[in-house]
Design a protein around this motif. Structure first.
Motif, PDB file in Angstrom:
ATOM      1  N   GLY A 130     111.904  65.828  33.650  1.00 19.02           N
ATOM      2  CA  GLY A 130     111.526  65.937  35.061  1.00 19.02           C
ATOM      3  C   GLY A 130     112.294  64.918  35.889  1.00 19.02           C
ATOM      4  O   GLY A 130     113.035  65.273  36.792  1.00 19.02           O
ATOM      5  N   HIS A 131     112.135  63.624  35.556  1.00 14.60           N
ATOM      6  CA  HIS A 131     112.956  62.599  36.218  1.00 14.60           C
ATOM      7  C   HIS A 131     114.413  62.846  35.845  1.00 14.60           C
ATOM      8  O   HIS A 131     115.303  62.824  36.696  1.00 14.60           O
ATOM      9  N   THR A 151     109.081  58.136  34.168  1.00 13.43           N
ATOM     10  CA  THR A 151     108.255  59.329  34.366  1.00 13.43           C
ATOM     11  C   THR A 151     106.989  58.997  35.144  1.00 13.43           C
ATOM     12  O   THR A 151     106.665  59.658  36.129  1.00 13.43           O
ATOM     13  N   THR A 160     112.773  62.719  41.641  1.00  9.25           N
ATOM     14  CA  THR A 160     113.351  63.913  41.012  1.00  9.25           C
ATOM     15  C   THR A 160     114.493  64.475  41.868  1.00  9.25           C
ATOM     16  O   THR A 160     114.903  65.613  41.711  1.00  9.25           O
ATOM     17  N   GLY A 165     117.069  66.271  38.039  1.00  8.64           N
ATOM     18  CA  GLY A 165     115.653  66.045  38.318  1.00  8.64           C
ATOM     19  C   GLY A 165     114.937  67.351  38.651  1.00  8.64           C
ATOM     20  O   GLY A 165     115.557  68.296  39.146  1.00  8.64           O
ATOM     21  N   ASP A 166     113.635  67.404  38.366  1.00  3.67           N
ATOM     22  CA  ASP A 166     112.847  68.615  38.614  1.00  3.67           C
ATOM     23  C   ASP A 166     111.403  68.217  38.895  1.00  3.67           C
ATOM     24  O   ASP A 166     110.683  67.761  38.006  1.00  3.67           O
ATOM     25  N   GLY A 167     110.993  68.403  40.151  1.00  4.27           N
ATOM     26  CA  GLY A 167     109.684  67.943  40.602  1.00  4.27           C
ATOM     27  C   GLY A 167     108.503  68.641  39.955  1.00  4.27           C
ATOM     28  O   GLY A 167     107.448  68.037  39.752  1.00  4.27           O
ATOM     29  N   ILE A 170     108.340  67.367  36.092  1.00  2.71           N
ATOM     30  CA  ILE A 170     107.803  66.024  35.831  1.00  2.71           C
ATOM     31  C   ILE A 170     106.268  66.070  35.852  1.00  2.71           C
ATOM     32  O   ILE A 170     105.610  65.439  35.022  1.00  2.71           O
TER      33      ILE A 170
END
Ligand SMILES: [Zn+2]
Length: 211
Positions: A130-131, A151, A160, A165-167, A170
């Motif tokens: 995620g991060h 994280t 993110t 990154g992916d909000g 995470i």
């Protein structure tokens, strides 16, 4: 178990040194910089570094890994999903305006479910993307401690907006892997103060509605 936590580098990444009192074996997490300090602490406790673990391939966490590996001969563990970020070290160095650190060769994959044994302690690798895609957390059940990388923070979560990154991911990682741990588990984030799982469940704004 010996556990020293101290900030390294200009972004004050929390580096951890764990040492077994009996076997004098040690594990170092996130040697981002200040390798001389890390080696001095290792020496003061009479420890031998057996493993170097990178929670994710951001420069402030991995920057000193090659120097520490050269000084100790210990293998470096990282999740393979962060290889692309690791290859962007020159770009990351330019973000901070610092020289590009020496590239470190990863010796072993820190995959979800992997266990690293140091003396009597067993460190469990939790893949918490995620991060970054390859972000991991390290859970040490015998000490009720979690090294959370970037994280989960006290009152916050990792950003993110950087490449990879992916909000949503995470939050899923935190929900599925971290919030399952005991409320009393001490969380040592990649930056800033320690917290506990219970405290973050209760007060962390970003986790409201998740639990
Ligand atoms: Zn980071």
């Amino acid at each position: 178990m010996i556990h020293e936590i101290f900030p390294v580098g200009m972004l004050a990444c929390n580096c951890s040194i764990f040492g077994d009192e009996h076997t004098r074996e040690a594990l170092v997490v996130d040697p981002g910089d200040n390798i001389a300090n890390i080696l001095a602490i290792v020496q003061r406790h009479g420890l031998t570094v057996k493993a170097i673990v990178i929670t994710h391939a951001h420069i402030d966490h991995i920057g000193g890994a090659q120097k520490l590996k050269q000084a100790t001969g210990a293998p470096v563990y990282m999740n393979p999903a962060d290889e692309a970020l690791q290859k962007m070290m020159d770009v990351q160095a330019a973000w901070l305006g610092v020289p590009t650190p020496e590239t470190v060769e990863i010796d072993a994959p820190a995959n979800d479910g992997a266990r690293l044994v140091i003396g009597a302690a067993e460190f469990h690798v939790l893949h918490t993307p995620g991060h970054t895609p390859g972000s991991i957390s390290l859970w040490l059940p015998s000490e009720r401690k979690l090294i959370a990388g970037d994280t989960l923070f006290r009152d916050s979560i990792g950003r993110t907006d950087l490449p990879g990154g992916d909000g949503r991911q995470i939050l899923r990682s935190i929900h599925d892997k971290l919030l399952l741990l005991d409320d009393e588990t001490t969380v040592i984030p990649g930056h800033g103060e320690n917290t506990t799982i219970g405290r973050e469940k209760q007060f962390n704004y970003f986790l409201q509605g998740l639990v």
